[in-house]
Each structure stands twice: as structure tokens, then as C-alpha cells.
Design a protein around this motif. Structure first.
Motif, short mmCIF file in Angstrom:
data_model
loop_
_atom_site.label_atom_id
_atom_site.label_comp_id
_atom_site.label_asym_id
_atom_site.label_seq_id
_atom_site.Cartn_x
_atom_site.Cartn_y
_atom_site.Cartn_z
N THR A 167 3.01 0.62 -1.94
CA THR A 167 3.21 2.08 -2.05
C THR A 167 4.25 2.76 -3.18
N PRO A 168 4.29 4.03 -3.40
CA PRO A 168 5.04 4.30 -4.60
C PRO A 168 6.76 3.79 -4.44
N ASP A 169 7.10 3.59 -3.21
CA ASP A 169 8.49 3.16 -3.03
C ASP A 169 8.80 1.78 -3.64
N LYS A 218 8.27 0.83 -6.33
CA LYS A 218 9.23 0.89 -7.76
C LYS A 218 10.44 0.94 -7.63
N GLN A 257 1.95 6.44 -15.75
CA GLN A 257 2.27 6.82 -14.59
C GLN A 257 2.30 5.73 -13.46
N ILE A 262 1.75 4.29 -9.25
CA ILE A 262 0.79 4.79 -8.12
C ILE A 262 1.58 5.87 -7.30
N THR A 263 0.74 6.93 -6.69
CA THR A 263 1.29 8.04 -5.97
C THR A 263 0.79 7.85 -4.42
N ASP A 264 1.59 8.76 -3.60
CA ASP A 264 1.12 8.79 -2.22
C ASP A 264 -0.31 9.34 -1.90
N ARG A 265 -1.01 10.18 -2.94
CA ARG A 265 -2.26 10.54 -3.07
C ARG A 265 -3.09 9.43 -3.19
N ASN A 266 -2.71 8.69 -4.13
CA ASN A 266 -3.62 7.16 -4.48
C ASN A 266 -3.67 6.41 -3.12
#
Length: 416
Positions: free
Chosen positions: A127-129, A131, A142, A144-148
Motif C-alpha cells: 500500500t502507499p504506506d 513508502k 509518482q 502507488i496510491t490508495d486509488r491504485n
């Protein structure tokens, strides 16, 4: 006889047999160089492993599935793991007050393909976290995002080594690459991180959404049919919250997994301090093992010195008899031969230090699986190598020196 005179006599004796003295010192040169070179490599490996985990911060803990009936260190034995963690577990743990970032993660090796180029990468679904918990930095593009994650997008963030191998002279952003036959779009590139964790080069990692990993690449489910999570990295508000957070994590997961009192956990909670301590212990043993192997060379060098000194005593028996007849004491003879062995050890050690430093420098430039292990030459390694070498040299010279000192002057004068 004064010490200076004894030393002068010893040096003249060694100088009169330059080739023999040089070959005798060669054993010490090789031994000291091996001790310094190999132990510095071991120390470098220890430093690299420690620094890699310290880069993550002291406030990160990991939750991993673990078979309660398995032996060994909990959580770090994949062959004993069970599929006991899920995304729902991660969401439940995110409610702990001291948690600032939480990253459920799955990992597996896969081949990345672009045209005719390919690269074996560690694919990390998260998940983005991640990172934040893994201390990744973007070079461009960029993350990855929560939307991805929610949409199970086929997007990927490449590590430095993947970019270097697959796109040596072009911008990878927006390019389509294949992972296990599935087409992914490159949306970002990570900065070079360096170091390795559990044998994995950190620059070989590529990141994709965990939901994409679970549904399109590596399906893996728990006994209840939910998508399994390989590990959960949790970053806390500070290292002072670790003990309390570990207690909360265990309480929440035991309740969610319906583990009764007295039963063993089907998961393991591991702090950075535990991981670093265990790995430091392993690399420390590895360093000592390398030093012990190199120490054998020193022992062989010591045997060589003893052998040559015994030959020297035999050759100079008549000389020893003359010196004793002229008033030399047993102590003078003993000191002279001990000085000869000590000088060979000292000179050999000095040359060995130079070769050891060269060996360490060369070893630092060798890449193993894409990772360079920096050889760390610390003063204690050099002092240890010299001390042991001189000690072995003196000990090796004691018996020949005592034999020379005990010679009867009359018998010595009749020798030969």
C-alpha cells in the motif's frame, strides 16, 4: 650483552640469509593479510546489514505469520510460515493509537520483460504506506496510491537496478512492461537505496498495489478463503511506544484469530532491535569464523619460523660455542634467537598489513548479486592481527632459542 647489540646481531644474521628470511616471513605476510582482509569483509557485512535496518528507523515493527508448532526464531523461517494474516488484520491494527503508518506486504520474485530485455526483480505488493515504513524515496514520477490499491491497477514503481537494466538510455515513465505475462504501466522510479535485506538487494525491488499482486500475479489464500498477507510493517509515533504497541498487536490478533488463553500465536511480532540483534550475532559469528580460518595461515607461518630457527641453530652451533667461550651468557644467546624470530614476525606483519589493506580495497569493489560489501578495516582488527602474529613468532622461536642457549660450549666448538 646490551639489547641493542643483540638486536644488531640478529639483524645481521637475518640479512646474511635474505632469501631464506624472506621466504620464512612470507607465511606471516599471508597470515596477517588474510586475517585483516577476511575479518574486514565480515565486519563490512555486519555494518551493511545493521545500517540497512537502521535506515528504516527504530520505531518500526513487523508482524509475520508463523506456525506455532515450528522451532527456531519466530517469523524468520519461511518454511514454517502459515497463511494467517489478512488485509482485515492490517486495518484492525491501524486503529492502535501509536500507529502512524501500516503497510501489509507480499513479496515474490518475477521476471520483468521489456522488448528483448528482461530483469529478475523482487516484486513487492503493498500500500502507499510502504513508502514510509521502508523509507523509499522517489527519484521521479509518482508512487502507488490508495486509488491504485482499491481499483487493482496494473501500475508499477521501478527500483534503480530495474531501470538501469531495462531502460539504460530512455525514460521509463508511461512505458508498458510485462510481469508474469501481465502488462503494467511504469508510474515512478525509486532512488537508489543500496544495501540488502535477507539477501535481497534493495534496488532490485519493484512496487505494485497489493491487491493487484494478490489477484493478478500470486494468488495465496488463508484457510478461510481470504487473500493472505505475507507481512505487515507498522511504523509507530516513536520507539518509546514499541512495548505497548506489541502488546496491543498481540491482543488484537489473538482475538481476531480466536486464539484461546494458553494457545500459541499463529503470528510473530518482531521489533527492529530484535532483527538487528539477531543479524549482528550471525554476522559476528561469520566474522570470527573467517578470522579463525585466516589464523591457520598464521599458525603455518609460525611453524615455518620454528623450522628455520632450528636449522639456524644447527648451522651456527660452532658460532654459538665461540661466543660462549668468549663470555656470552645463556641469556644473551636466548635473547638473540628470540629477537631473530620476533623481527621476522614484525616485518612480516608490517608487509601483511599493506597487503591486507589492498585485499580489503579490492574486495569492496566486488559485486555479489548486485551488492557491494564494503570491507571495514578497523584498528582493532589490525592490532589483533599484529599481536597474534608477533606472539606466534616469539612462541615459535622459544624452543630453538632455548636449544641454542643450552648448548655446551666445548661440544659446540667440536661441532662440524
Amino acid at each position: 650483552m646490551k639489547f641493542r647489540d643483540s638486536l644488531t646481531t640478529a639483524l645481521k644474521s637475518l640479512a646474511s640469509n635474505k632469501l631464506r628470511s624472506g621466504l620464512t616471513m612470507l607465511g606471516m605476510v599471508i597470515g596477517v593479510a588474510a586475517v585483516i582482509g577476511l575479518m574486514s569483509i565480515g565486519r563490512g557485512a555486519e555494518s551493511m546489514v545493521t545500517s540497512t535496518f537502521e535506515d528504516l528507523g527504530s520505531d518500526v515493527v513487523w508482524v509475520q505469520p508463523h506456525n506455532p508448532d515450528a522451532p527456531g526464531f519466530a517469523g524468520l523461517s519461511p518454511e514454517f510460515a502459515v497463511n494467517s494474516l489478512t488485509m482485515d488484520d492490517a486495518e484492525a491494527l491501524a486503529d492502535i493509537s501509536s500507529v502512524v503508518a501500516i503497510a501489509p506486504t507480499n513479496n515474490n520474485y518475477a521476471e520483468l520483460v521489456v522488448g528483448n530485455e528482461s530483469f529478475a526483480a523482487m516484486v513487492e505488493g503493498s500500500t502507499p504506506d510502504v513508502k514510509q515504513t521502508s523509507n523509499y524515496e522517489l527519484e521521479y514520477g509518482q508512487f502507488i496510491t490508495d486509488r491504485n490499491v482499491a481499483k487493482r491497477d496494473t501500475v508499477v514503481v521501478l527500483g534503480a537496478n530495474a531501470v538501469e537494466e531495462l531502460f539504460p538510455s530512455s525514460d521509463p515513465l508511461g512505458t508498458k512492461i510485462k510481469i508474469k505475462g501481465k502488462r503494467f504501466t511504469v508510474i515512478g522510479v525509486l532512488e537508489p537505496k543500496g544495501g540488502a535485506v535477507m539477501g535481497v538487494n534493495m534496488d532490485d525491488v519493484v512496487v505494485i498495489p497489493i491487491t493487484t499482486f494478490q489477484t493478478k500475479l500470486f494468488a495465496n489464500q488463508t484457510a478461510s478463503g481470504q487473500d493472505a498477507v505475507g507481512s505487515i510493517a507498522i511504523q509507530l509515533a516513536g520507539s518509546e511506544y514499541i512495548d505497548g504497541a506489541i502488546a496491543d498487536i498481540k491482543a488484537i490478533l489473538r482475538d481476531r484469530h480466536h486464539i484461546d488463553s494458553g494457545e500459541k500465536d499463529d503470528f510473530a511480532v518482531i521489533s527492529q532491535e530484535q532483527v538487528v540483534g539477531m543479524l549482528t550475532q550471525i554476522t559476528g559469528v561469520f566474522t570470527i569464523f573467517l578470522g579463525a580460518i585466516a589464523g591457520i595461515s598464521l599458525m603455518v607461518g609460525g611453524i615455518g619460523i620454528m623450522n628455520i630457527m632450528l636449522v639456524s641453530v644447527t648451522e651456527r652451533t660452532r658460532e654459538i660455542g665461540i661466543r660462549k667461550a668468549l663470555g656470552a651468557k645463556r641469556r644473551d644467546i636466548l635473547v638473540q634467537f628470540l629477537l631473530e624470530s620476533a623481527v621476522m614476525s614484525l616485518v612480516g606483519s608490517g608487509i601483511g598489513i599493506v597487503f591486507g589493506l589492498i585485499m580489503s580495497r579490492i574486495a569492496s569493489g566486488i559485486s555479489i548479486s548486485g551488492t557491494n560489501i564494503p570491507a571495514v578495516v578497523s584498528p582493532d582488527i589490525v592490532v589483533l592481527a599484529i599481536s597474534v602474529a608477533i606472539l606466534i613468532g616469539i612462541v615459535s622461536g622459544i624452543y630453538p632459542a632455548m636449544r641454542a642457549a643450552r648448548l655446551n660450549p666445548i661440544d659446540a666448538l667440536h661441532y662440524g
